[in-house]
Design an enzyme around this catalytic site. Structure first.
Site, PDB file in Angstrom:
ATOM      1  CG  ASP A 196      36.827  16.819 -16.765  1.00 25.77           C
ATOM      2  OD1 ASP A 196      36.139  16.744 -17.793  1.00 25.77           O
ATOM      3  OD2 ASP A 196      38.036  16.531 -16.738  1.00 25.77           O
ATOM      4  NE  ARG A 243      29.985  24.070 -22.061  1.00 22.61           N
ATOM      5  CZ  ARG A 243      30.699  25.158 -22.299  1.00 22.61           C
ATOM      6  NH1 ARG A 243      30.092  26.326 -22.485  1.00 22.61           N
ATOM      7  NH2 ARG A 243      32.016  25.103 -22.339  1.00 22.61           N
ATOM      8  NE  ARG A 298      33.176  12.789 -21.109  1.00 20.36           N
ATOM      9  CZ  ARG A 298      34.237  13.378 -21.640  1.00 20.36           C
ATOM     10  NH1 ARG A 298      35.219  12.657 -22.110  1.00 20.36           N
ATOM     11  NH2 ARG A 298      34.324  14.675 -21.696  1.00 20.36           N
ATOM     12  CE1 TYR A 352      44.285  16.031 -20.738  1.00 16.50           C
ATOM     13  CE2 TYR A 352      43.755  14.033 -19.523  1.00 16.50           C
ATOM     14  CZ  TYR A 352      43.586  14.843 -20.628  1.00 16.50           C
ATOM     15  OH  TYR A 352      42.727  14.469 -21.622  1.00 16.50           O
ATOM     16  NE  ARG A 377      32.624  14.164 -25.262  1.00 17.98           N
ATOM     17  CZ  ARG A 377      33.586  13.279 -25.484  1.00 17.98           C
ATOM     18  NH1 ARG A 377      33.266  12.037 -25.761  1.00 17.98           N
ATOM     19  NH2 ARG A 377      34.831  13.652 -25.461  1.00 17.98           N
TER      20      ARG A 377
HETATM   21  O1  CP3 Z   1      30.291  10.859 -18.349  1.00 14.81           O
HETATM   22  C1  CP3 Z   1      29.741  11.950 -18.144  1.00 14.81           C
HETATM   23  O2  CP3 Z   1      28.928  12.440 -18.922  1.00 14.81           O
HETATM   24  C2  CP3 Z   1      30.036  12.672 -16.834  1.00 14.81           C
HETATM   25  C3  CP3 Z   1      30.874  13.795 -16.934  1.00 14.81           C
HETATM   26  C4  CP3 Z   1      32.303  13.648 -17.461  1.00 14.81           C
HETATM   27  C5  CP3 Z   1      32.957  14.718 -18.130  1.00 14.81           C
HETATM   28  N1  CP3 Z   1      34.255  14.362 -18.325  1.00 14.81           N
HETATM   29  C6  CP3 Z   1      32.328  16.002 -18.477  1.00 14.81           C
HETATM   30  C7  CP3 Z   1      32.939  16.836 -19.532  1.00 14.81           C
HETATM   31  C8  CP3 Z   1      33.228  12.603 -17.341  1.00 14.81           C
HETATM   32  C9  CP3 Z   1      33.056  11.195 -16.767  1.00 14.81           C
HETATM   33  C10 CP3 Z   1      34.468  13.072 -17.879  1.00 14.81           C
HETATM   34  C11 CP3 Z   1      35.693  12.271 -17.873  1.00 14.81           C
HETATM   35  C12 CP3 Z   1      36.882  12.762 -18.606  1.00 14.81           C
HETATM   36  N2  CP3 Z   1      37.324  14.052 -18.771  1.00 14.81           N
HETATM   37  C13 CP3 Z   1      37.844  11.897 -19.207  1.00 14.81           C
HETATM   38  C14 CP3 Z   1      37.780  10.390 -19.165  1.00 14.81           C
HETATM   39  C15 CP3 Z   1      36.776   9.806 -20.079  1.00 14.81           C
HETATM   40  C16 CP3 Z   1      37.169   9.738 -21.539  1.00 14.81           C
HETATM   41  O3  CP3 Z   1      36.392  10.248 -22.351  1.00 14.81           O
HETATM   42  O4  CP3 Z   1      38.209   9.159 -21.843  1.00 14.81           O
HETATM   43  C17 CP3 Z   1      38.833  12.721 -19.786  1.00 14.81           C
HETATM   44  C18 CP3 Z   1      40.047  12.233 -20.548  1.00 14.81           C
HETATM   45  C19 CP3 Z   1      38.497  14.074 -19.494  1.00 14.81           C
HETATM   46  C20 CP3 Z   1      39.279  15.304 -19.830  1.00 14.81           C
HETATM   47  C21 CP3 Z   1      38.487  16.247 -20.653  1.00 14.81           C
HETATM   48  N3  CP3 Z   1      37.399  16.969 -20.205  1.00 14.81           N
HETATM   49  C22 CP3 Z   1      38.689  16.571 -22.030  1.00 14.81           C
HETATM   50  C23 CP3 Z   1      39.765  15.998 -22.902  1.00 14.81           C
HETATM   51  C24 CP3 Z   1      37.702  17.504 -22.383  1.00 14.81           C
HETATM   52  C25 CP3 Z   1      37.509  18.257 -23.686  1.00 14.81           C
HETATM   53  C26 CP3 Z   1      36.900  17.441 -24.739  1.00 14.81           C
HETATM   54  C27 CP3 Z   1      35.666  16.671 -24.346  1.00 14.81           C
HETATM   55  O5  CP3 Z   1      35.851  15.522 -23.990  1.00 14.81           O
HETATM   56  O6  CP3 Z   1      34.558  17.196 -24.369  1.00 14.81           O
HETATM   57  C28 CP3 Z   1      36.872  17.697 -21.244  1.00 14.81           C
HETATM   58  C29 CP3 Z   1      35.687  18.595 -21.183  1.00 14.81           C
HETATM   59  C30 CP3 Z   1      34.411  18.007 -20.741  1.00 14.81           C
HETATM   60  N4  CP3 Z   1      34.260  17.152 -19.697  1.00 14.81           N
HETATM   61  C31 CP3 Z   1      33.134  18.302 -21.285  1.00 14.81           C
HETATM   62  C32 CP3 Z   1      32.201  17.568 -20.529  1.00 14.81           C
HETATM   63  C33 CP3 Z   1      30.707  17.577 -20.664  1.00 14.81           C
HETATM   64  C34 CP3 Z   1      32.828  19.276 -22.417  1.00 14.81           C
HETATM   65  C35 CP3 Z   1      32.828  20.656 -21.845  1.00 14.81           C
HETATM   66  C36 CP3 Z   1      31.898  21.603 -22.505  1.00 14.81           C
HETATM   67  O7  CP3 Z   1      30.685  21.605 -22.204  1.00 14.81           O
HETATM   68  O8  CP3 Z   1      32.402  22.398 -23.277  1.00 14.81           O
END
Ligand code: CP3
Length: 342
Positions: A76, A39, A26, A153, A30
């Site tokens: 994602d 963004r 991540r 999901y 983040r």
């Molecule tokens: O690793 C990276 O930085 C690459 C991008 C990436 C994102 N999501 C971007 C994202 C990756 C590899 C993921 C994987 C992901 N997404 C997982 C598996 C990894 C883990 O952490 O267990 C899961 C379970 C998700 C589902 C998901 N996406 C959730 C639960 C959420 C909301 C909360 C959070 O984690 O931020 C997301 C949103 C998300 N995916 C964001 C990002 C940068 C935040 C969105 C924003 O900018 O508001």
């Protein structure tokens, strides 16, 4: 294109490295203010994911700003349910939300097996662009969710503490559960192969909700599908990260993949014994250690590096970096790894 820094690929392949490679799960999105700036110009997260040029920009930010040894494509895991016919939304400060969920066999029959060229071309385009922009500086990682995590999901429609609805589905509609897991697996294989063709140098499978299952449930509803994906992906090294799956580490060691990700609950020596000598291990600093002062971060990072040893290790956190962690603390973690010598 020859890679200038191939430490991560060599470590994944079990080859000798001058130092341990490092990246963060991540890392894109983040934590960096530079990400938030991009963004805020876009309508939202999904718009950003679907704009290859901007997705490319935020993928490369951690390489430029943090100095990591790999980029991970900004996307994602939930693009797969969408490509199969279940679109999602990302609700501010709440997370993913699906308008429609899977309730029965009929819903499963209405889903399609994802055709990446058709349904996920925006990710493939982002990968192609990023490869070009990176110009061989570091490898580019592709990824997908594990079938069980995606399944949960698609049944629940959002995050959950227990995922009891998804597990209820095992017991009330076991055949349908396997049918859905199979469909997700085929979609994921197509998707990962397309990512590799577009330029991904390694792919990681995230089983984020592995820890919710019992060992028997894991062996029935998750492991066989991950195994099928690992067997199908022969082009590049595969990493399997099953968060919380300490109870099946011996099984993970038998997968046809190169690297196993460890979370911070997993003792390194014990994991090495259970997984075996052959695989590379990735991880596993508790992300919360990055809330500590610099001296503590250095000390804990060095302790972690020593416990894994000089080869077959890719340094990382035990899960994704938390959104409120100071990027300077992240840099301290990365620089400590990069300066460490055995
Ligand atoms: O690793 C990276 O930085 C690459 C991008 C990436 C994102 N999501 C971007 C994202 C990756 C590899 C993921 C994987 C992901 N997404 C997982 C598996 C990894 C883990 O952490 O267990 C899961 C379970 C998700 C589902 C998901 N996406 C959730 C639960 C959420 C909301 C909360 C959070 O984690 O931020 C997301 C949103 C998300 N995916 C964001 C990002 C940068 C935040 C969105 C924003 O900018 O508001």
């Amino acid at each position: 294109m020859e890679l200038k820094n191939d430490l991560l690929l060599r470590a994944a392949n079990g080859e000798k490295v001058e130092r341990t490679p490092v990246w963060l799960m991540r890392q894109a999105g983040r934590i960096l203010p530079e990400y938030r700036e991009v963004r805020s110009k876009m309508g939202g997260f999904i718009e950003l994911v679907k704009s290859p040029e901007f997705a490319c920009e935020v993928t490369i930010q951690p390489v430029d700003i943090l100095g990591v040894d790999a980029a991970i494509i900004f996307s994602d895991i939930l693009v797969i349910p969408e490509a199969m016919g279940l679109p999602y939304q990302m609700v501010e400060s709440k997370g993913p939300w699906f308008e429609n969920t899977v309730k029965n066999v009929h819903d499963i029959e209405n889903l399609r097996v994802a055709d990446p060229k058709e349904d996920l071309n925006y990710v493939l385009e982002a990968i192609r662009l990023t490869k070009k922009e990176l110009n061989g500086r570091v490898p580019l990682l592709g990824f997908a969710g594990a079938p069980w995590t995606i399944f949960s999901y698609m049944i629940e429609g959002h995050g959950s503490k227990t995922f009891s609805k998804a597990k209820k589905f095992f017991y009330t509609q076991p055949q349908a559960a396997h049918q859905l897991l199979e469909k997700i697996t085929l979609s994921t294989i197509n998707y990962l192969k397309a990512q590799i063709l577009a330029g991904a140098d390694l792919v990681q499978i995230f089983d984020s909700w592995a820890g919710i299952l019992s060992p028997d449930q894991y062996r029935e509803f998750s492991l066989p599908y991950i195994s099928k994906i690992c067997d199908a992906i022969t082009e590049v090294p595969v990493t399997v990260f099953a968060k919380g799956a300490y109870f099946v580490r011996e099984d993970l060691g038998k997968l046809n993949c190169r690297t196993i990700g460890l979370d911070w609950n997993m003792d390194v020596r014990e994991s090495r014994n259970l997984i075996g000598a052959e695989k590379t291990l990735q991880g596993n600093l508790d992300p919360c250690i990055l809330y500590a002062d610099y001296k503590t971060i250095e000390k804990e990072t060095k302790k972690m590096l020593a416990s894994f040893g000089p080869s077959k290790h890719i340094a990382n956190l035990g899960h994704g970096v938390y959104p409120d962690i100071d990027p300077d603390k992240v840099k301290c973690f990365i620089n400590t790894v990069k300066e460490y010598r055995f």
